[in-house]
Design a protein around this motif. Structure first.
Motif, mmCIF file in Angstrom:
data_model
loop_
_atom_site.group_PDB
_atom_site.id
_atom_site.type_symbol
_atom_site.label_atom_id
_atom_site.label_comp_id
_atom_site.label_asym_id
_atom_site.label_seq_id
_atom_site.Cartn_x
_atom_site.Cartn_y
_atom_site.Cartn_z
ATOM 1 N N PHE A 454 0.803 -0.917 -0.102
ATOM 2 C CA PHE A 454 0.051 0.013 0.015
ATOM 3 C C PHE A 454 0.866 1.160 -0.078
ATOM 4 C CE2 PHE A 454 -3.455 -2.887 1.848
ATOM 5 C CZ PHE A 454 -4.141 -2.580 1.016
ATOM 6 N N ARG A 455 2.090 1.035 0.589
ATOM 7 C CA ARG A 455 3.032 2.427 0.627
ATOM 8 C C ARG A 455 3.998 2.441 -0.441
ATOM 9 N NH1 ARG A 455 3.190 4.891 5.623
ATOM 10 N NH2 ARG A 455 5.471 5.674 5.228
ATOM 11 N N PRO A 457 4.828 4.088 -3.764
ATOM 12 C CA PRO A 457 4.380 5.174 -4.734
ATOM 13 C C PRO A 457 4.072 4.537 -6.076
ATOM 14 C CG PRO A 457 6.563 5.266 -4.269
ATOM 15 C CD PRO A 457 6.148 4.123 -3.322
ATOM 16 N N ASN A 458 4.716 3.557 -6.422
ATOM 17 C CA ASN A 458 4.290 3.015 -7.791
ATOM 18 C C ASN A 458 3.073 2.247 -7.877
ATOM 19 O OD1 ASN A 458 6.778 3.842 -8.984
ATOM 20 N ND2 ASN A 458 8.016 2.168 -7.976
ATOM 21 N N GLU A 459 2.446 1.806 -6.878
ATOM 22 C CA GLU A 459 1.267 1.224 -6.651
ATOM 23 C C GLU A 459 -0.139 2.007 -6.424
ATOM 24 O OE1 GLU A 459 0.454 -1.802 -7.512
ATOM 25 O OE2 GLU A 459 2.331 -2.740 -7.836
ATOM 26 N N PHE A 460 0.139 2.825 -5.252
ATOM 27 C CA PHE A 460 -0.978 3.630 -4.788
ATOM 28 C C PHE A 460 -0.574 5.039 -4.579
ATOM 29 C CE2 PHE A 460 -2.125 -0.549 -3.587
ATOM 30 C CZ PHE A 460 -3.229 -0.747 -3.719
ATOM 31 N N ALA A 461 -1.418 6.139 -4.622
ATOM 32 C CA ALA A 461 -1.293 7.493 -4.470
ATOM 33 C C ALA A 461 -2.346 8.106 -3.424
ATOM 34 C CB ALA A 461 -1.171 8.218 -5.563
ATOM 35 N N TYR A 462 -1.957 9.037 -2.398
ATOM 36 C CA TYR A 462 -2.554 9.602 -1.576
ATOM 37 C C TYR A 462 -3.407 10.800 -2.221
ATOM 38 C CZ TYR A 462 -4.140 11.735 3.000
ATOM 39 O OH TYR A 462 -4.647 12.190 4.135
ATOM 40 N N ASP A 463 -4.923 10.710 -2.174
ATOM 41 C CA ASP A 463 -5.657 11.509 -2.829
ATOM 42 C C ASP A 463 -6.995 11.748 -1.808
ATOM 43 O OD1 ASP A 463 -6.906 13.236 -4.490
ATOM 44 O OD2 ASP A 463 -6.728 12.127 -6.048
ATOM 45 N N LEU A 464 -7.222 13.011 -1.175
ATOM 46 C CA LEU A 464 -8.236 13.260 -0.480
ATOM 47 C C LEU A 464 -9.437 13.897 -1.361
ATOM 48 C CD1 LEU A 464 -7.159 15.426 2.557
ATOM 49 C CD2 LEU A 464 -8.853 13.512 2.667
ATOM 50 N N ARG A 465 -9.155 13.789 -2.518
ATOM 51 C CA ARG A 465 -10.603 14.073 -3.465
ATOM 52 C C ARG A 465 -11.436 12.842 -3.783
ATOM 53 N NH1 ARG A 465 -7.052 17.055 -8.008
ATOM 54 N NH2 ARG A 465 -5.881 15.269 -7.558
ATOM 55 N N GLN A 466 -10.892 11.650 -3.255
ATOM 56 C CA GLN A 466 -11.778 10.574 -3.605
ATOM 57 C C GLN A 466 -13.005 10.381 -2.546
ATOM 58 O OE1 GLN A 466 -10.842 8.294 -6.195
ATOM 59 N NE2 GLN A 466 -9.415 10.093 -6.304
ATOM 60 N N PRO A 546 -0.678 1.561 6.454
ATOM 61 C CA PRO A 546 -0.608 1.475 5.024
ATOM 62 C C PRO A 546 -0.622 2.705 4.248
ATOM 63 C CG PRO A 546 -2.517 1.107 5.777
ATOM 64 C CD PRO A 546 -1.826 1.366 6.968
ATOM 65 N N THR A 547 -1.126 3.862 4.857
ATOM 66 C CA THR A 547 -1.256 5.050 4.126
ATOM 67 C C THR A 547 0.137 5.808 3.929
ATOM 68 O OG1 THR A 547 -3.232 5.450 5.484
ATOM 69 C CG2 THR A 547 -2.323 7.312 4.359
#
Length: 813
Positions: A454-455, A457-466, A546-547
């Motif tokens: 989960f951490r 960066p090539n897999e997931f990105a943090y985005d509060l707009r979801q 995981p964030t």
């Protein structure tokens, strides 16, 4: 009989007084006056719209619709003006905001014990509930003239303080709604009493004189009955004095505990994260050597039903200062202690105490309860109890080594609830969990593999707009888009861990915040956070992170849970996928191959192009169309269209039922075997049509008397009068012809139908448009027909029972 405007306005005023008196009961539950003032504003609005609409001769069915629309505008302008067009016109964003307020209010209701000062969210729920009660009371009393039923919504509002107060409601307070209900009955009783036996035109002065004495007698009986019941009912219902939880709560015990049932607090966390301006909430001082890893945990969500993560129902206990030791924590690890002092600023409102885990001692003033299973400490006096207070927490500094974690876990009964998953959990979630942890043969290895995936960066990105959400659909959308914030990261990892056989739950609280110049740490609203907690054998409940890091918050992995060199994290999209959903591709910008600095926000094509504006410093949210299409596949309009269609269908049900009765009657009147029965079918149709238009139909009068009064009261013209005379003469010949002479000859079925239609048309012209619309969509005769059908059913049941008993007696003989 036509309900004149004066009577309707009297009933409207009586309903207003009854609602105000009943609402005042809530003073036993809530402190302050703001909630009461806003509630009275809603009541005034509802009954004001009702009075104006009836004075303007609006159709009866439109009055509650106008009232609901007015209440929605009132709530929007009061509680969500920033999300409304012009500050008052509601839209989709407004409804989401009001829904969030309702969720937060239910959480507050389920976790605190009154009396309390209500928060903004709870005030919203009270105002909305009181306004809904007012709409129902006005509809039943002034709209449908069912004043007896109008007492039901008043009783519902009374049940609230009776059910939640630890010591119950004093019996004398029940007099307030009782007096309001009595006023409604008395206001309506005079006209209803005078209708008994009065002519259609309502001109029988003798009956009025006779009824005046009966009215006084009936009023005294009603008053004595209602006021007596208002004292007797509370005495006969002692369970109403039990509180929701606490010293007198449900499931209370000698220790002064009780039960609580909380809803999802993730709504409040998201509201803090997306605040345009950050707000300081706490100042923390600690002697921990790992102060940057000292998360403050507030509430634990331990139940996943496929729709959301939520806190299950749990037992709470009083405590002095000592807290129960966390289950599963070995004594060998619970040695070093940490002392943390928290100064809660005025901006902090919380039903829970944010504190380090695992805590052993809490020194705090006020009424608090602890849940032994989760170590959550919940307020007994509302969310504002913690504002401006200071408290000290002593906790363990648990610093295990990877070798302390046992390779396998033995599931004890206590841990079984933390493995429960819905039966319809999507296969994609299971497959990804198994692929990510492929090659990890220990509990710790699988947990770290999930965390690092989960951490990445090539897999997931943090985005509060979801969009917020923790259910199955939200998890699938998150795994497809690979964008989200802590709510999605924490809930998805917890679900995957449970699938892999690792007990897991989700915590909501705060990250350690930022260090201040005086050595303390400042925790703000933007530090609100959610993270998973996994049970590791030999260590107990352990925080995982995981964030990924972001510009707004930098959640950190516990130092001893850093990935081991021998632990590999396989990619999450290797191998075929059984489901038809294609494997999502990372949305990060090309070239992002090396892991960035944890403090930096990951970049992607979906982020703003300005490098100085990271993903978490949000631009204006996408418009409603984009949000709907991204989450609902372009079908978001259904949630608006379907209620409208359902309302139209419900509106047409009485009309359809009345039309079916009319068609059946004329079909029966046209059969060859009808004979004189055709006259009775025509007379029954004329009677129901007259009743639907608001006229009375005294059954005790002869057809000729009824006909004469209809001609005068309905101001029938020559054609309709002749048609009524023809129907009346035919009915008289059928009813009063000598027996044995057979059915007298009369007009045909079509002639009778034409005559009834002529009479109904002119009676409707005299009654006016409002009563014509009511006769079409809310025909009163249906109630009489249903009553007669119920009576016939009962008579048949009694006859059948008697027949069975008679047969049994004969067999015994």
């Amino acid at each position: 009989m036509k309900t004149d405007l004066r009577t309707a306005l009297k009933l409207t005023f009586a309903g207003f007084v009854a609602c105000v008196l009943t609402t005042s009961l809530l003073y036993s539950v809530f402190d302050g006056d703001e909630w009461f003032a806003r509630s009275i504003g809603g009541i005034v609005l509802v009954f004001g719209i009702g009075a104006l609409a009836r004075a303007g001769r609006f159709p009866g069915f439109s009055v509650p619709l106008l009232q609901v629309a007015g209440v929605l505008v009132y709530l929007t302008s009061t509680y969500a003006p920033d999300d409304a067009k012009g500050g008052w016109l509601p839209g989709e964003a407004t409804l989401r905001t009001l829904g969030d307020l309702a969720d937060a209010a239910f959480t507050e209701i389920d976790t605190v014990t009154p009396p309390l000062t209500p928060s903004e969210s709870l005030t919203f729920l009270v105002v909305a509930g009181v306004a809904a009660m007012a709409v129902v009371v006005d509809l039943l009393a002034a709209g449908l003239r069912q004043t007896a039923l109008a007492g039901i919504p008043l009783l519902v509002l009374y049940i609230i303080p009776a059910a939640v107060l630890p010591d119950g409601v004093h019996g004398a307070l029940f007099l307030l709604p009782a007096l309001g209900y009595l006023l409604l009955l008395i206001t309506d009783s005079r006209e209803r009493l005078l209708r008994w036996g009065v002519a259609v035109s309502g001109r029988a002065d003798g009956a009025r004189t006779r009824a005046s004495g009966e009215l006084g007698q009936m009023t005294r009986r009603i008053g004595v009955t209602v006021l007596s019941l208002s004292i007797v009912i509370p005495a006969l219902a002692p369970r109403l004095s039990d509180g929701a939880f606490g010293s007198g709560g449900l499931g209370n015990d000698p220790d002064g505990g009780g039960t609580i049932s909380t809803l999802n607090p993730l709504v409040s966390m998201r509201r803090d994260l997306v605040r345009p301006q950050d707000v300081d909430l706490m100042r923390v001082r600690t002697d921990s050597v790992n102060a940057d890893e000292l998360y403050l945990r507030a509430v634990t969500l331990d139940t996943f039903d496929g729709e959301e993560w939520r806190a299950g129902r749990r037992e709470v206990r009083r405590f002095d200062t000592g807290l129960p030791k966390p289950i599963g924590l070995p004594d060998a690890l619970a040695t070093a202690t940490v002392t943390t002092t928290v100064e809660a600023l005025d901006a902090l409102e919380s039903d829970y105490v944010p504190m380090p885990f695992p805590a052993t001692r809490l020194e705090i003033e006020g009424g608090w309860r602890v849940d032994p299973l989760t170590s959550n400490v919940v307020s007994h006096d509302g969310p504002k109890q913690i504002s401006g207070s200071s408290y000290t927490v002593r906790s363990y500094d648990v610093s295990p080594q990877p070798t302390d974690v046992l390779p396998a876990i033995q599931i004890e009964p206590y841990l079984e609830p933390y493995l429960r998953l819905p039966a319809d959990l999507p296969n994609r979630v299971k497959q990804l969990a198994e692929r990510v942890t492929r090659g990890a043969d220990t509990v710790l290895g699988r947990a770290i593999a999930l965390q690092q995936w989960f951490r990445d960066p090539n897999e997931f990105a943090y985005d509060l707009r979801q969009r917020p959400g923790t259910g199955k659909d939200a998890i699938l959308a998150f795994l497809n888009d690979r964008r989200g914030y802590c709510e999605q990261f924490a809930s998805t990892m917890a679900v995957m861990a449970r699938h892999l056989g690792i007990p897991a739950r989700v915590n909501v609280g705060f990250t350690p915040g930022a260090p201040a110049a005086d050595g303390s740490r400042i925790i703000s609203a933007h530090d609100a956070h959610a993270w998973p907690e996994l049970y590791l054998p030999g260590v107990g409940w352990t925080r995982f992170e995981p964030t990924p890091g972001s510009a707004q918050s930098n959640p950190d992995v516990p130092n001893w849970l850093a990935p081991q060199p021998e632990t590999e994290t396989p990619g999450g999209d290797e191998g075929p996928v059984e489901e038809a959903t294609p494997d999502p591709q990372p949305t990060d910008a090309p070239g992002a191959t090396a892991p960035p600095d944890p403090a930096a926000a990951p970049t992607s094509t979906a982020c703003p192009p300005d490098p100085d504006v990271p993903c978490t410093e949000l631009p204006p949210p996408p418009d409603d169309t984009d949000l709907t299409s991204s989450s609902g596949g372009g079908w978001g309009w259904l949630k608006w269209v379907l209620p409208v269609l359902l309302g139209l269908v419900l509106l047409l049900v009485p009309w359809a039922a009345r039309e079916a009765v009319r068609r059946r009657r004329w079909a029966l009147a046209g059969t060859a075997a009808a004979g004189g029965a055709a006259a009775e079918w025509a007379w029954a149709e004329l009677r129901d049509s007259t009743v639907d238009l608001g006229y009375t139909w005294p059954e005790a009068r002869t057809p000729r008397q009824t006909s004469a009064e209809l001609v005068g009261d309905g101001k029938l013209g020559p054609r309709a009068a002749d048609a009524l005379a023809m129907i009346t003469q035919y009915v008289e010949r059928v009813r009063y012809a000598p027996s044995g002479t057979g059915a007298p000859a009369g007009p045909s079925r079509d002639d009778l139908r034409t005559a009834v239609d002529d009479v109904r048309r002119e009676l409707g012209e005299t009654a006016g448009r409002q009563r014509r619309l009511r006769a079409t969509f809310l025909p009163r005769s249906l109630a009489t027909l249903l009553g007669r059908a119920a009576l016939r059913t009962r008579e048949r049941a009694v006859a059948a029972r008697r027949s069975v008993l008679r047969t049994l007696r004969l067999r015994r003989a």
